[in-house]
Design a protein around this motif. Structure first.
Motif, PDB file in Angstrom:
ATOM      1  N   ASN A   1       0.788  -1.218  -0.012  1.00 24.18           N
ATOM      2  CA  ASN A   1       0.178   0.028  -0.025  1.00 24.18           C
ATOM      3  C   ASN A   1       0.963   1.436  -0.065  1.00 24.18           C
ATOM      4  O   ASN A   1       0.431   2.255   0.290  1.00 24.18           O
ATOM      5  CB  ASN A   1      -1.006  -0.072   1.228  1.00 24.18           C
TER       6      ASN A   1
ATOM      7  N   THR B   1      -4.204  -2.804  -9.000  1.00 23.87           N
ATOM      8  CA  THR B   1      -3.996  -1.894  -7.934  1.00 23.87           C
ATOM      9  C   THR B   1      -5.752  -1.941  -6.913  1.00 23.87           C
ATOM     10  O   THR B   1      -6.570  -2.426  -7.510  1.00 23.87           O
ATOM     11  CB  THR B   1      -3.982  -0.178  -8.250  1.00 23.87           C
TER      12      THR B   1
ATOM     13  N   ASP C   1      -7.391  -0.369  -2.960  1.00 24.58           N
ATOM     14  CA  ASP C   1      -7.073   0.385  -1.638  1.00 24.58           C
ATOM     15  C   ASP C   1      -6.581  -0.438  -0.518  1.00 24.58           C
ATOM     16  O   ASP C   1      -5.802   0.027   0.313  1.00 24.58           O
ATOM     17  CB  ASP C   1      -8.457   1.106  -1.264  1.00 24.58           C
ATOM     18  N   LYS C   2      -6.595  -1.670  -0.758  1.00 25.73           N
ATOM     19  CA  LYS C   2      -6.104  -2.385   0.457  1.00 25.73           C
ATOM     20  C   LYS C   2      -4.826  -2.818   0.028  1.00 25.73           C
ATOM     21  O   LYS C   2      -4.469  -3.072  -0.930  1.00 25.73           O
ATOM     22  CB  LYS C   2      -7.264  -3.636   0.688  1.00 25.73           C
ATOM     23  N   PRO C   3      -3.864  -2.941   1.436  1.00 29.49           N
ATOM     24  CA  PRO C   3      -2.600  -3.568   0.984  1.00 29.49           C
ATOM     25  C   PRO C   3      -2.675  -5.105   0.674  1.00 29.49           C
ATOM     26  O   PRO C   3      -3.434  -5.698   0.760  1.00 29.49           O
ATOM     27  CB  PRO C   3      -2.085  -3.161   2.482  1.00 29.49           C
TER      28      PRO C   3
END
Length: 293
Positions: free
Chosen positions: A139, A157, A159-161
């Motif tokens: 992230n 891609t 939003d979460k790692p």
């Protein structure tokens, strides 16, 4: 996973199995590349640096890219670049979302790779593209950077790692071959503050730590370094900035985070504050400071 220590400081330990696999993958593929780019979060350059990487890349030309510089304190970013340069590690500030700093990044990679490529040519090997590996914790924006360099959404891609999993080679123009690898996070945070700052910026899934305790510490940090940002963003009176609990309640009231009977919804307020920090709405903030080293 959260543990409690004697000082009631939340200790974050998070080392999924795929992280160990990622480390082995990096070790196996380092011999294929000429240059290593370590991608750090400009808001937490120290905390987002993986201690294991120094041992892994010890013999490789190495540079640092401070990503998300658009969200960081610009003065602090310049101080960090100077700090790394003093250690003979080239460093550049970039923003993978807008493309800021990409030309300087590519120029620095090219300069670092020249020695290896020229050595191959001197031995009679045909000239080839520089081979580069980008490393960074989950992230920190690796996939976004690769997409920016490639000019297309090649790397996945989210939003979460921890979204990127497998190795992939990506052609960047005529003179650069990029090896993408999963991010690596170390198995234990020896400094509790490191784990907390990673939680603040989203490098650790929000589900694995105690939001209440982590956000209390975040607010205390803001009160210490950036009280004016809280005052400006949430229209607070300066005399309210005494402790995190009072600040949280004041922000909750300002944002209408109320349950039936006028009870304050502290969880909702915490989420609002955290999201606004991550989205840059609290202003340009750097949580790691040179003077704390």
């Amino acid at each position: 996973m959260i543990e409690e220590n004697k000082n009631d400081m939340p200790t974050i330990n998070w080392f999924p199995g795929h992280m160990a696999k990622a480390r082995r993958l990096i070790q196996d593929n380092l011999k294929l590349v000429d240059v290593v780019v370590e991608l750090l979060d400009a808001r937490i350059p120290l905390s987002s640096a993986n201690p294991m990487l120094a041992d892994l890349i010890v013999d490789k030309p190495h540079m640092i890219a401070l990503n998300k510089a658009d969200l960081a304190d610009q003065i602090a970013t310049k101080e960090w670049i100077h700090y790394f340069n003093q250690k003979n590690i080239p460093a550049v500030a970039i923003d993978s979302m807008t493309g800021k700093g990409m030309k300087l990044l590519l120029k620095t990679i090219d300069e670092l790779a020249k020695e290896k490529v020229n050595k191959l040519v001197s031995k009679g090997v045909n000239a080839r593209s520089a081979r580069v590996m980008i490393l960074g914790i989950p992230n920190v924006g690796k996939s976004s950077l690769i997409n920016r360099l490639a000019g297309a959404a090649i790397a996945k891609t989210a939003d979460k790692p921890g979204v990127t999993r497998a190795k992939q080679w990506i052609k960047i123009g005529k003179n650069l071959d990029l090896l993408d690898t999963p991010g690596v996070l170390w198995p234990k945070f020896e400094d509790m503050q490191v784990g907390l700052k990673l939680a603040f910026t989203g490098a650790i899934n929000d589900e694995v730590y105690d939001m209440e305790k982590v956000m209390n510490i975040f607010l205390e940090t803001m009160i210490q370094y950036y009280p004016e940002r809280l005052i400006e963003r949430y229209k607070l009176q300066s005399d309210l900035l005494k402790n995190s609990s009072e600040v949280l309640q004041a922000i909750a009231r300002k944002r209408g985070c109320l349950l039936k009977g006028g009870i304050i919804d502290e969880e909702k307020a915490r989420r609002i504050i955290l999201n606004e920090f991550r989205n840059g709405k609290l202003g340009l903030i750097t949580l790691d400071r040179i003077n704390s080293i």
